[in-house]
Design a protein around this motif. Structure first.
Motif, short mmCIF file in Angstrom:
data_model
loop_
_atom_site.label_atom_id
_atom_site.label_comp_id
_atom_site.label_asym_id
_atom_site.label_seq_id
_atom_site.Cartn_x
_atom_site.Cartn_y
_atom_site.Cartn_z
N ARG A 272 0.96 -1.36 -0.02
CA ARG A 272 0.25 0.07 -0.06
C ARG A 272 0.83 1.28 0.10
O ARG A 272 0.52 2.26 -0.70
N THR A 273 2.03 1.32 0.61
CA THR A 273 2.86 2.42 0.69
C THR A 273 3.43 2.67 -0.76
O THR A 273 3.53 3.75 -0.97
N ALA A 274 3.71 1.56 -1.34
CA ALA A 274 4.23 1.71 -2.58
C ALA A 274 3.38 2.40 -3.65
O ALA A 274 3.54 3.47 -4.45
N GLU A 275 1.87 1.96 -3.50
CA GLU A 275 0.92 2.69 -4.57
C GLU A 275 0.59 4.15 -3.92
O GLU A 275 0.58 4.83 -4.93
N ASN A 276 0.69 4.40 -2.73
CA ASN A 276 0.27 5.73 -2.30
C ASN A 276 1.65 6.57 -2.67
O ASN A 276 1.42 7.66 -2.88
N THR A 277 2.67 6.29 -2.59
CA THR A 277 3.91 7.09 -2.98
C THR A 277 3.93 7.39 -4.47
O THR A 277 3.99 8.40 -5.01
N ALA A 278 3.47 6.13 -5.20
CA ALA A 278 3.45 6.44 -6.96
C ALA A 278 2.11 7.43 -7.15
O ALA A 278 2.30 8.19 -8.06
N ASN A 279 1.23 7.32 -6.20
CA ASN A 279 0.19 8.22 -6.61
C ASN A 279 0.16 9.49 -6.16
O ASN A 279 -0.48 10.41 -6.83
N TYR A 280 0.85 9.92 -5.10
CA TYR A 280 0.95 11.32 -4.42
C TYR A 280 2.14 11.95 -4.48
O TYR A 280 2.46 13.16 -4.11
N CYS A 281 3.19 11.12 -5.02
CA CYS A 281 4.62 11.73 -5.18
C CYS A 281 5.08 11.98 -6.69
O CYS A 281 4.95 11.06 -7.48
N ARG A 282 5.92 13.07 -6.91
CA ARG A 282 6.32 13.12 -8.26
C ARG A 282 8.07 13.60 -7.92
O ARG A 282 8.36 13.82 -6.94
N LYS A 283 8.54 13.93 -9.08
CA LYS A 283 10.06 14.20 -9.08
C LYS A 283 10.04 15.40 -8.38
O LYS A 283 9.23 16.54 -8.42
#
Length: 114
Positions: A56-67
């Motif tokens: 879940r942490t991977a999905e949240n990071t991919a959804n809400y973080c950018r370069k």
């Protein structure tokens, strides 16, 4: 024994998420972390740390973080090895994240999508 890492830095690129054969999400991120001292030339150097984030942490990071997003990562240091296509053993040292804390505001492109 203690194996605990805490880092705060900026993402060097957008998180790369993929799914294992079992369907578990995994994201790879690289953090740019500035050192807290100057070198002999008077410059602050930066370390680029590879991190692996699961589920879940991977999905949240991919959804809400950018370069460029500032994140805090806590986890453990892990070393692994594999043989590449040329038959050479490759060693990898990375941080396996237990948690990722989002420390910057939501990127503009995510706000505009909502």
């Amino acid at each position: 024994m203690i194996n605990q890492i805490i880092l705060v830095g900026r993402l060097t690129k957008d998180p790369e998420i993929r799914y294992t054969a079992d369907g578990a999400p995994v994201a790879n991120i690289t953090l740019a972390v500035s050192r807290n001292f100057k070198n002999s030339a008077g410059e602050i150097e930066t370390d680029f740390v590879n991190c692996t984030v699961w589920r879940r942490t991977a999905e949240n990071t991919a959804n809400y973080c950018r370069k460029g997003s500032v994140v805090g990562v806590s986890g453990r240091l892990q070393t692994r090895s594999y043989d590449n296509a040329e038959g050479t053993r490759v060693y990898v040292t990375e941080v396996v994240a237990d948690s990722v804390r989002f420390m910057s505001s939501k990127p503009r492109e995510l706000v505009e999508q909502e």
